[in-house]
Write an enzyme that holds these catalytic residues in place. Structure first.
Site, PDB file in Angstrom:
ATOM      1  CG  ASP A  48      -1.790   1.080   1.208  1.00  0.00           C
ATOM      2  OD1 ASP A  48      -2.977   1.100   0.935  1.00  0.00           O
ATOM      3  OD2 ASP A  48      -1.413   2.127   1.811  1.00  0.00           O
ATOM      4  CE1 TYR A  62       0.408   7.693   2.755  1.00  0.00           C
ATOM      5  CE2 TYR A  62       1.232   5.607   2.226  1.00  0.00           C
ATOM      6  CZ  TYR A  62       0.213   6.387   2.632  1.00  0.00           C
ATOM      7  OH  TYR A  62      -1.086   6.027   3.345  1.00  0.00           O
ATOM      8  CE  LYS A  90      -3.796   4.696   0.831  1.00  0.00           C
ATOM      9  NZ  LYS A  90      -2.320   4.582   1.218  1.00  0.00           N
ATOM     10  CG  HIS A 130      -5.163   9.571   0.404  1.00  0.00           C
ATOM     11  ND1 HIS A 130      -3.626   9.684   0.457  1.00  0.00           N
ATOM     12  CD2 HIS A 130      -5.109   9.073   1.853  1.00  0.00           C
ATOM     13  CE1 HIS A 130      -2.935   9.239   1.379  1.00  0.00           C
ATOM     14  NE2 HIS A 130      -3.912   8.882   2.219  1.00  0.00           N
TER      15      HIS A 130
HETATM   16  N1  LIG Z   1      -5.837   6.205   3.717  1.00  0.00           N
HETATM   17  C1  LIG Z   1      -4.983   6.888   4.880  1.00  0.00           C
HETATM   18  O1  LIG Z   1      -5.396   7.884   5.057  1.00  0.00           O
HETATM   19  C2  LIG Z   1      -3.935   6.403   5.610  1.00  0.00           C
HETATM   20  C3  LIG Z   1      -3.610   6.990   6.835  1.00  0.00           C
HETATM   21  C4  LIG Z   1      -2.312   6.388   7.335  1.00  0.00           C
HETATM   22  C5  LIG Z   1      -1.749   5.170   7.160  1.00  0.00           C
HETATM   23  N2  LIG Z   1      -2.326   4.733   5.828  1.00  0.00           N
HETATM   24  C6  LIG Z   1      -1.710   3.241   5.395  1.00  0.00           C
HETATM   25  O2  LIG Z   1      -1.819   2.092   6.440  1.00  0.00           O
HETATM   26  C7  LIG Z   1      -0.390   2.018   6.672  1.00  0.00           C
HETATM   27  C8  LIG Z   1      -0.349   1.707   8.349  1.00  0.00           C
HETATM   28  O3  LIG Z   1      -0.753   2.627   8.973  1.00  0.00           O
HETATM   29  P1  LIG Z   1       0.652   3.400   9.795  1.00  0.00           P
HETATM   30  O4  LIG Z   1       1.914   3.258   9.039  1.00  0.00           O
HETATM   31  O5  LIG Z   1      -0.086   4.887  10.278  1.00  0.00           O
HETATM   32  O6  LIG Z   1       0.504   2.619  11.088  1.00  0.00           O
HETATM   33  P2  LIG Z   1       0.766   1.355  11.908  1.00  0.00           P
HETATM   34  O7  LIG Z   1       0.956   0.284  10.835  1.00  0.00           O
HETATM   35  O8  LIG Z   1      -0.323   1.140  12.920  1.00  0.00           O
HETATM   36  O9  LIG Z   1       2.033   1.464  12.855  1.00  0.00           O
HETATM   37  C9  LIG Z   1       3.358   1.754  12.040  1.00  0.00           C
HETATM   38  C10 LIG Z   1       4.289   1.971  13.268  1.00  0.00           C
HETATM   39  O10 LIG Z   1       4.326   0.915  14.060  1.00  0.00           O
HETATM   40  C11 LIG Z   1       5.697   0.496  13.858  1.00  0.00           C
HETATM   41  N3  LIG Z   1       5.495  -1.034  14.076  1.00  0.00           N
HETATM   42  C12 LIG Z   1       5.301  -1.821  13.041  1.00  0.00           C
HETATM   43  N4  LIG Z   1       5.186  -3.089  13.475  1.00  0.00           N
HETATM   44  C13 LIG Z   1       5.343  -3.255  14.785  1.00  0.00           C
HETATM   45  C14 LIG Z   1       5.339  -4.258  15.734  1.00  0.00           C
HETATM   46  N5  LIG Z   1       4.971  -5.341  15.372  1.00  0.00           N
HETATM   47  N6  LIG Z   1       5.576  -3.943  17.096  1.00  0.00           N
HETATM   48  C15 LIG Z   1       5.998  -2.612  17.246  1.00  0.00           C
HETATM   49  N7  LIG Z   1       5.975  -1.508  16.599  1.00  0.00           N
HETATM   50  C16 LIG Z   1       5.706  -1.866  15.172  1.00  0.00           C
HETATM   51  C17 LIG Z   1       6.198   1.029  12.972  1.00  0.00           C
HETATM   52  O11 LIG Z   1       7.828   1.425  13.266  1.00  0.00           O
HETATM   53  P3  LIG Z   1       8.810   0.628  12.218  1.00  0.00           P
HETATM   54  O12 LIG Z   1       8.942   0.707  10.868  1.00  0.00           O
HETATM   55  O13 LIG Z   1      10.238   1.082  12.900  1.00  0.00           O
HETATM   56  O14 LIG Z   1       8.910  -0.931  12.629  1.00  0.00           O
HETATM   57  C18 LIG Z   1       5.628   2.277  12.665  1.00  0.00           C
HETATM   58  O15 LIG Z   1       6.300   3.413  13.385  1.00  0.00           O
HETATM   59  C19 LIG Z   1       0.434   2.987   6.246  1.00  0.00           C
HETATM   60  O16 LIG Z   1       1.797   2.771   6.308  1.00  0.00           O
HETATM   61  C20 LIG Z   1      -0.070   3.438   4.841  1.00  0.00           C
HETATM   62  O17 LIG Z   1       0.139   2.668   4.254  1.00  0.00           O
HETATM   63  C21 LIG Z   1      -3.294   5.108   5.153  1.00  0.00           C
END
Ligand SMILES: NC(=O)c1ccc[n+]([C@@H]2O[C@H](COP(=O)([O-])OP(=O)(O)OC[C@H]3O[C@@H](n4cnc5c(N)ncnc54)[C@H](OP(=O)(O)O)[C@@H]3O)[C@@H](O)[C@H]2O)c1
Length: 278
Positions: A50, A55, A80, A113
């Site tokens: 994704d 980004y 997106k 988005h």
């Molecule tokens: N559509 C939208 O508006 C929108 C908004 C936000 C996000 N997204 C998408 O959703 C994806 C996921 O959301 P997100 O990146 O905001 O948050 P997330 O996946 O909930 O969390 C990512 C964070 O947690 C850490 N992490 C990952 N696995 C872990 C584990 N097993 N234990 C502890 N920490 C861990 C990562 O650090 P490290 O990399 O250092 O491991 C990073 O800092 C995004 O990357 C993006 O592709 C979409």
């Protein structure tokens, strides 16, 4: 890890299939960092990535996919459309630019988005034209609340295939989920780990202890067991592996209920009622 488990999919309303677990790339830096993360992920069996134009890492994502040796048709690639690019012609231009940066002839899923006031219908018409052209195998939206979905449906009669929303144990939006599921809109969870904060929720830690799993693994398992697509982001090799090790255990009905009860309507990201829509 069983690579085949990472192939578990959900069917979209147009008959295409989407992996239940994918890799998020928000804040994965363009260049070496995002490329390495994707190469590790693909080696481990991840098949869904994704990204988004905002980004700033589409070129790195495309490079890693091309260099991985994994056939393009085995990968589910999502990108997106950013808010500033909404409107019919701007959407068309932004999509072409994304394809160019990704170095691919098509994406598997193209998402709006955020809802943007007064632009939704025009943008959605363009998204449908892109879908009809075959350059996006599926189209959907992100951060759409019931009111936005209703406006979209009333205006176009065309139902999105996916709604990607903030979703984790502290933000469950049951009304929105019911609305989507009732219309066969697949729900996809962003910030599924609450950006790492789920590790501090005692109930998740306790459930994890019973299964020899972490609170993060319990959270991801709860999502896929509910049929919700999840895309945890990590650029760390160990966390890539542990986030994918969720297909070898099952949460009981009682445990599922206990996690459902953790909802506090608590957002970590912007509220779609206002962000891009005010
Ligand atoms: N559509 C939208 O508006 C929108 C908004 C936000 C996000 N997204 C998408 O959703 C994806 C996921 O959301 P997100 O990146 O905001 O948050 P997330 O996946 O909930 O969390 C990512 C964070 O947690 C850490 N992490 C990952 N696995 C872990 C584990 N097993 N234990 C502890 N920490 C861990 C990562 O650090 P490290 O990399 O250092 O491991 C990073 O800092 C995004 O990357 C993006 O592709 C979409």
């Amino acid at each position: 890890m069983m690579a085949s488990s990472l192939m578990e999919t959900v069917e979209l309303r147009n008959g295409t299939w989407m992996p239940l677990l994918g890799l998020g790339t928000f804040k994965a830096e363009e260049g070496g960092q995002v490329e390495q993360a994707i190469k590790w992920a693909l080696e481990m069996g991840y098949r869904s990535i994704d990204t988004a134009s905002i980004y700033g890492n589409e070129a790195g994502v495309g490079k890693a996919l091309a260099e991985s040796g994994v056939p393009r048709d085995e990968i589910f690639l999502t990108t997106k459309l950013w808010n500033d690019d909404q409107g019919y012609d701007a959407t068309m231009r932004a999509f072409d630019a994304s394809l160019e940066r990704l170095g691919t002839a098509y994406v598997d899923l193209y998402l709006v988005h955020w809802p943007v006031r007064d632009k939704i219908q025009e943008t959605w018409q363009a998204m449908n034209a892109i879908h009809r052209s075959g350059r996006a195998k599926a189209i959907g939206v992100s951060n759409f609340l019931e009111e936005h979905l209703t406006e979209l449906l009333n205006g176009s009669g065309i139902t999105p295939m996916v709604n990607q929303i903030e979703f984790h144990p502290r933000l469950q939006q049951p009304g929105l989920i019911e609305f989507c599921e009732g219309r066969r809109i697949v729900v996809e969870a962003w910030s599924p780990l609450m950006r790492g904060e789920v590790l501090t929720i005692p109930e998740l830690v306790q459930i994890g202890e019973k299964h020899g799993k972490s609170a993060a693994q319990v959270t991801l398992r709860w999502q896929i067991q509910r049929g919700i697509v999840t895309i945890p982001k990590t650029v760390n090799q160990d966390r890539l592996a542990s986030n994918a090790a969720i297909f070898d255990f099952e949460l009981t009905e009682e445990e599922m209920g206990a996690i459902n009860a953790l909802d506090q309507d608590q957002r970590t990201g912007p509220d779609p009622k206002t962000f891009g829509y005010s």
